[in-house]
Design an enzyme around this catalytic site. Structure first.
Site, mmCIF file in Angstrom:
data_model
loop_
_atom_site.group_PDB
_atom_site.id
_atom_site.type_symbol
_atom_site.label_atom_id
_atom_site.label_comp_id
_atom_site.label_asym_id
_atom_site.label_seq_id
_atom_site.Cartn_x
_atom_site.Cartn_y
_atom_site.Cartn_z
ATOM 1 N N GLU A 27 2.242 -8.979 -5.095
ATOM 2 C CA GLU A 27 3.363 -9.146 -4.163
ATOM 3 C C GLU A 27 2.907 -9.939 -2.935
ATOM 4 O O GLU A 27 1.861 -9.640 -2.356
ATOM 5 C CB GLU A 27 3.875 -7.759 -3.737
ATOM 6 C CG GLU A 27 4.439 -6.978 -4.928
ATOM 7 C CD GLU A 27 4.536 -5.468 -4.698
ATOM 8 O OE1 GLU A 27 4.416 -5.027 -3.537
ATOM 9 O OE2 GLU A 27 4.716 -4.737 -5.684
ATOM 10 N N SER A 57 7.248 -4.779 -8.032
ATOM 11 C CA SER A 57 7.329 -4.106 -9.333
ATOM 12 C C SER A 57 5.929 -3.722 -9.785
ATOM 13 O O SER A 57 5.348 -4.367 -10.652
ATOM 14 C CB SER A 57 7.915 -5.059 -10.390
ATOM 15 O OG SER A 57 9.079 -5.702 -9.960
ATOM 16 N N GLU A 58 5.376 -2.666 -9.213
ATOM 17 C CA GLU A 58 3.976 -2.347 -9.494
ATOM 18 C C GLU A 58 3.711 -2.079 -10.965
ATOM 19 O O GLU A 58 2.727 -2.579 -11.536
ATOM 20 C CB GLU A 58 3.508 -1.168 -8.643
ATOM 21 C CG GLU A 58 3.340 -1.506 -7.159
ATOM 22 C CD GLU A 58 4.640 -1.572 -6.381
ATOM 23 O OE1 GLU A 58 5.688 -1.160 -6.945
ATOM 24 O OE2 GLU A 58 4.653 -2.025 -5.224
ATOM 25 N N PHE A 81 -0.815 -1.765 -1.573
ATOM 26 C CA PHE A 81 -1.465 -0.577 -1.008
ATOM 27 C C PHE A 81 -1.850 0.326 -2.180
ATOM 28 O O PHE A 81 -1.047 0.509 -3.104
ATOM 29 C CB PHE A 81 -0.508 0.206 -0.111
ATOM 30 C CG PHE A 81 -0.315 -0.336 1.280
ATOM 31 C CD1 PHE A 81 -0.866 0.306 2.389
ATOM 32 C CD2 PHE A 81 0.429 -1.479 1.495
ATOM 33 C CE1 PHE A 81 -0.688 -0.186 3.671
ATOM 34 C CE2 PHE A 81 0.621 -1.981 2.775
ATOM 35 C CZ PHE A 81 0.058 -1.337 3.877
ATOM 36 N N ASP A 83 -1.724 3.295 -2.329
ATOM 37 C CA ASP A 83 -0.730 4.367 -2.425
ATOM 38 C C ASP A 83 0.298 4.101 -3.516
ATOM 39 O O ASP A 83 0.967 5.022 -3.974
ATOM 40 C CB ASP A 83 0.010 4.493 -1.094
ATOM 41 C CG ASP A 83 -0.941 4.704 0.061
ATOM 42 O OD1 ASP A 83 -0.963 5.808 0.608
ATOM 43 O OD2 ASP A 83 -1.675 3.760 0.426
ATOM 44 N N HIS A 127 0.913 5.309 3.073
ATOM 45 C CA HIS A 127 0.213 4.024 3.190
ATOM 46 C C HIS A 127 -1.241 4.211 3.638
ATOM 47 O O HIS A 127 -1.830 3.290 4.212
ATOM 48 C CB HIS A 127 0.936 3.106 4.193
ATOM 49 C CG HIS A 127 2.202 2.503 3.654
ATOM 50 N ND1 HIS A 127 3.298 3.255 3.320
ATOM 51 C CD2 HIS A 127 2.546 1.214 3.397
ATOM 52 C CE1 HIS A 127 4.260 2.449 2.892
ATOM 53 N NE2 HIS A 127 3.828 1.207 2.925
HETATM 54 C C1 LIG Z 1 6.427 0.809 -3.870
HETATM 55 C C2 LIG Z 1 6.174 -0.109 -2.749
HETATM 56 N N1 LIG Z 1 5.725 -1.352 -2.999
HETATM 57 C C3 LIG Z 1 5.460 -2.200 -1.991
HETATM 58 C C4 LIG Z 1 5.654 -1.814 -0.692
HETATM 59 C C5 LIG Z 1 5.263 -2.740 0.463
HETATM 60 N N2 LIG Z 1 6.439 -3.276 1.091
HETATM 61 C C6 LIG Z 1 6.969 -2.697 2.186
HETATM 62 S S1 LIG Z 1 8.402 -3.423 2.652
HETATM 63 C C7 LIG Z 1 8.301 -4.550 1.398
HETATM 64 C C8 LIG Z 1 9.380 -5.557 1.197
HETATM 65 C C9 LIG Z 1 10.675 -4.871 0.993
HETATM 66 O O1 LIG Z 1 11.692 -5.784 0.855
HETATM 67 P P1 LIG Z 1 13.191 -5.308 0.947
HETATM 68 O O2 LIG Z 1 13.430 -4.225 -0.019
HETATM 69 O O3 LIG Z 1 14.017 -6.540 0.806
HETATM 70 O O4 LIG Z 1 13.345 -4.686 2.387
HETATM 71 P P2 LIG Z 1 13.181 -5.424 3.774
HETATM 72 O O5 LIG Z 1 11.772 -5.240 4.182
HETATM 73 O O6 LIG Z 1 13.547 -6.835 3.590
HETATM 74 O O7 LIG Z 1 14.102 -4.689 4.663
HETATM 75 C C10 LIG Z 1 7.168 -4.354 0.645
HETATM 76 C C11 LIG Z 1 6.791 -5.158 -0.536
HETATM 77 C C12 LIG Z 1 6.132 -0.505 -0.471
HETATM 78 N N3 LIG Z 1 6.320 -0.009 0.758
HETATM 79 N N4 LIG Z 1 6.396 0.304 -1.499
#
Ligand SMILES: Cc1ncc(C[n+]2csc(CCOP(=O)(O)OP(=O)(O)O)c2C)c(N)n1
Ligand SMILES: Cc1ncc(C[n+]2csc(CCOP(=O)(O)OP(=O)(O)O)c2C)c(N)n1
Ligand SMILES: [Mg+2]
Ligand SMILES: [Mg+2]
Lengths: 331, 306, 331, 306
Positions: A27, A57-58, A81, A83, A127
């Protein structure tokens, strides 16, 4: 002196350079962002076809990597992460780790899944975790942990280029800004050969060690500080024994050290129960005839809190290790 | 076109008779474990895999015997695998649900193989191999989240994967109305995947319908999906059937083998019956005489050295 | 005499009867099918509104259960095979186990996730595993294992009705057809009180035990057979100590028994490395002063094969335990 | 209708000024950890949660401050949580992404909260409570498989859940065209969920558009979804912005606060600015003086007795 972030980045770059079969997936790994912790920075610019940014999509990322590996590629997946690793646990355990054996060795799954574990950053309960203990002891899955004593870039590129089995490569958020360890005049450091080397660290010129400190990954940084304090403040000499490979468990160097010192202190950042050190305890009990004093320092049995003092309370601190060592020395 | 209507019939018949044999032998203790037969669904694999080319890849699931035989797998290798013989495709390690042979892969975790198929398609694309990855799944498998993660990536990266959704209207004992909301085709279309949906057990129709989709996939136009409404005549695994008998009877009237037999000369059908029965006999009797897989050839799950 | 399947079914029925907050969720759990292993049979007929058959969505099922629990219900989720548990690992660890603590104890997550682990049935690599070791030691998650020594229906209904924390309740495919244990004249059985009782089993009239057999779940059945053989064939007397709660680790009765016998034999069906018994080893090393002889019998470090003889090779067998006991007795 | 245009403006302004304060204080070391601000997206939570009733439930995600304040949460409680004070909503245990207060829940695992929301809606339905569960997620979260498992169950069981998809066109640094195939609305419709899609930062429009959907959910008509195309003006978390400056500038022209301010009397706007600035000051300065959360009040993660 190389920084760990750079070393990892170099290891990835070297792997991409060395083999056209190497791909990076994860990602947010494209430049200019270069990944949440910047480990892959610059690589998408130089290898645009082989650095693939993915949806969030882990499980899918790991599954896609397994598919690529089954078809002759050597994918490296980044889980942002540690986590989030449990989202891919089924892909790791029921797919990556099984295909080789259950196909009667007809196929191999040379994937590397990289991910930063660890706390001390205030990122809060989802996290900051150290979750690798939950996948250790999985038949068919190798787990490595980067540390500053063995160039983690070299280890990583070996895992990518030479290892035909699936590898979980555990990094640590606080490892990235560290420098590669150099023994200097304070320490004597000793590496045991192998694809995934062990390190043994002693205080330079110290007498026979009193305690074996068994630890891995970022915890070796904290361990090192405590070694110095114990030596200078208490004249207690510690031999720190650090594996790069956590699983499968091949613990000979630790067993030997324990045999020499008779005292083992385990240091882990994850919660205490059934952590990596528990298997060490079992092996000690099973194989050593002599009496061994044994203690573990690890996180408390609760989530990692966000607030600084609370996080500090939950995660292992230098003082905890220091006092555990003193306790071990009590007659 | 590689095969004649008789060829398709023969292949379907091989699957049918093989599977019937499996169900028949199970209570006799010749196997161990469990199985999921393809009886009733033969036209799907045979129709779709008609277009299989040598370098193509098939990713299958728990109900994999039919896919495997249609892929060109040997009855003897599969029978041996089920009987735990050293001559089994995976020397008895995998058993019914976990088979691997050439470009054919299966695993018993529902949905878990779909990202694998996508990753294989990514490998194909990156290596410009021009192959098609066939990914089989059932209606129930649409319950698994990783399927959608996979559809998204397949479409986003325009990968050469052909999703074959065999809707036999049940997930184990659960009828589709109790496990699936909305429409199946839309599940794929939502990810920008062009999808066709047919309700048929006619192998020729399935073959013809899939041709154009598979051709587009092969031409690197991105993923395509085919949904085939079908039915299994036998229990989910062995004896666990709670479906309405009348319902089963009704679907049996659309037995793909009967449909195809009707297109052939009755003598041909009879000849093929004899031929196939012999092959099945042969496969199982050879397998039964093959050496039992035991610890002798066991290897480590991985290289353990550090 | 009650069969285990019936006892579990009774426990569920009792729970549904006792509290309107109890719901059952899972794949294929409606009558007439009544679940893949029939544990829930009959319940959907009697409680049609509270027995909910689900799509094939393990993570979703557990997540939905967590949501229900956060809103005052007491859901019980069935995961058809324990092998599929890893699909829900994130929901268990990052949601179910964390909400209580990270909300500063504002909420509770009283869910029970039931699942049958185990092999010896020829179901092959993805339908025969014993995976609970991978979630043991998770802060905030209780793991119980049903056995025939303590009515598992009672244990289950306590977990459902009385426990306000998330519980993973491990069953075993081969436990279902077993009968509840009754000591008869051959054994002396002893239960330690508590919500999730321990059992201690000895050969009736035996002298002081030579060995502590530490095991849980279905393995206690095999353990019992071996106890008898050891007693009658070799006059080696075993005290089998069986917890119902695996995690959190509260190992006092085992520590006491080990203190008495000086010899511990661990028996687990999962792969050996970092299994439940490793934590026992660590506790023994940490707390017992005396010398302890320690051995583990567990699955080999490979997937569970489908073929009968291969599966037998992989999974622990009576003879393995028998010989391990003999080894332990060597001076 | 509960609120006037000025009320909506005030609430959006509270969120904006609160979040700006957070970003401003971060480099000064007053917080620890990380944060994700809602700046630019305020109209979504304020518009949609206009229809919130007392017993309704809100399930939020990593970007939860705005949802929380729109839910009625206190600025002081949130500021304290971010600063790790005992007076924080979760006494400092959760921090920015993990907050829980009354019927408000958040967690930092993307997608993981969606089945929770569905489970809560199931609880609501089974207990005939008539409440609505609001489930917020971002475009990037559509990458997570468990979301689809949840949509399926929500629709299958006709549960009272309202999905609010905030499409700010990015998942962290990744633009939507690199992470999402097909159309967002179809992702919901594929599960039989009636869905509306608007591209607007006008809080009144968002409120009015959501009314009918929420009313249907409340009437037990099953789940509904609203997709709101939006934009965040600030970085994903703290300083990690790699978006095109011109693009940001362009979207800033549709700043929901400016849109709303334009509907108000300039004096009202000024008065509200003063009022809100004071509230924000107050919240942070009180929080800063509150006792630091330490080990004193730590409890066990669970009842450990066996
Ligand atoms: C399961 C998981 N994967 C990755 C992350 C890291 N992460 C935090 S916010 C984010 C992007 C999220 O995008 P979106 O759903 O569009 O929300 P936005 O931040 O744009 O509000 C990512 C990849 C996470 N918190 N949880
Ligand atoms: C992850 C996972 N969950 C559950 C199962 C158990 N299971 C095996 S087949 C099956 C039903 C599958 O239905 P469908 O996908 O429609 O395929 P069919 O059996 O109808 O061919 C279930 C629930 C499994 N094998 N894997
Ligand atoms: Mg089906
Ligand atoms: Mg977004």
């Amino acid at each position: 002196m190389t920084g760990i972030l750079q070393a990892l980045n170099d290891g990835l770059r070297h792997s991409l350079e060395a083999s056209a079969a190497v791909y990076l997936l994860g990602e947010d790994i494209l430049d200019p962002y270069g990944g949440a912790f910047k480990v892959v920075k610059g690589l998408s610019s130089d290898y645009p076809d082989r650095v693939i940014t993915t949806p969030v999509s882990e499980a899918g990322i790991v599954g896609v990597s397994v598919g690529m590996a089954l078809r002759g590629l050597r994918p490296v997946a980044e889980i942002m992460f540690g986590d989030f690793l449990m989202l891919a646990a089924d892909q790791l355990m029921n797919h990556a780790a099984k295909f080789r054996w259950m196909s009667n060795d007809q196929v191999r799954v040379p994937i590397v899944v990289r991910t930063p574990m660890g706390g001390y950053r205030g990122y809060g309960p989802t996290h900051s975790q150290t979750l690798e203990k939950h996948v250790l002891g999985t038949a068919g899955l190798r787990v490595l942990a980067a540390n500053t004593l063995v160039n983690p870039g070299t280890v990583l590129s070996r895992a990518i280029l030479e290892d035909d089995d699936p590898v979980l490569f555990v990094e640590h958020k606080l490892l990235y800004p560290q420098m590669m360890f150099s023994a200097g005049s304070e320490f004597e450091s000793h590496q045991l050969r192998g694809r995934y080397p062990w390190s043994i660290l002693r205080i330079a010129g110290a007498p026979r060690a009193d305690i074996t400190l068994a630890t891995y990954g970022y915890m070796a940084e904290i361990g090192r500080e405590v070694m110095v304090r114990l030596a200078y403040e208490r004249e207690i000499f510690v031999e720190m024994v650090v594996p790069t490979q956590l699983s499968p468990f091949r613990l000979d160097p630790l067993m030997e050290s324990a045999g020499r010192t008779g005292r083992v202190l385990v240091l882990e950042e994850g919660t205490l129960n059934l952590g990596w050190g528990a298997e060490l305890a079992a092996r000690l009990l099973e194989t050593l005839d002599q009496d061994i004093q044994f203690r573990r320092v690890a996180a408390r049995n609760m989530p990692v809190a966000a607030a600084a003092k609370l996080e500090q309370h939950v995660l292992p601190q230098e003082d905890d290790i220091f006092s555990a060592a003193l306790t071990l020395m009590k007659p | 076109m590689k095969s004649t209507p008789a060829d398709s019939f023969r292949l379907m018949l091989q699957i049918r008779r093989f599977e019937e044999r499996v169900l028949e032998l199970f209570p006799r203790g010749l196997f161990y474990g469990t199985t999921h037969t393809y009886i009733g669904q033969e036209a799907n694999a045979v129709g779709v895999l008609h277009w299989l080319e040598e370098s193509d890849i098939v990713v299958s699931n728990h109900r994999c015997h039919g896919h495997f035989l249609a892929y060109g797998g040997s009855m003897h290798g599969l029978a041996s695998e089920l009987m735990g013989r050293t001559t089994g495709i995976c020397a008895g390690r995998g058993g019914s649900q976990h088979i691997q042979w050439r470009n054919f892969y299966a695993n018993g975790i529902l949905g878990g193989t779909v990202p694998l198929a996508v990753g294989m398609a990514l490998a194909v694309k990156k290596q410009s191999q021009g192959s098609v990855v066939f990914s089989f799944m059932g209606d129930g498998t649409l319950g698994e989240g990783v399927v959608y993660e996979s559809l998204n990536m397949a479409s986003l990266w325009e990968l050469p994967v052909f999703f074959v959704l065999e809707n036999n209207r049940y997930a184990q004992s659960t009828p589709i109305k109790l496990h699936l909301a909305g429409e199946i085709a839309k599940r794929f279309e939502a990810f920008g995947i062009r999808t066709m949906h047919i309700d048929s057990t006619d192998v020729d129709l399935i073959r013809n319908t899939s041709e154009e989709l598979i051709t587009s996939v092969r031409k690197a136009a991105g993923p395509r999906a085919l949904i085939i409404d079908t039915y299994r005549f036998a229990p989910h695994s062995k004896g666990d059937d709670v479906r309405d008998l009348e319902e089963i009877e009704q679907f049996r009237r659309k037995d793909p083998l009967q449909l195809q037999a009707a297109k052939l000369n009755p003598t041909t059908v009879e000849e093929l019956e004899t031929e196939v029965m012999e092959q099945v006999e042969q496969a199982f009797s050879t397998a039964q005489q093959d050496p039992v897989a035991d610890a002798g050839a066991v290897t480590a799950a991985m290289d353990e050295t550090a």
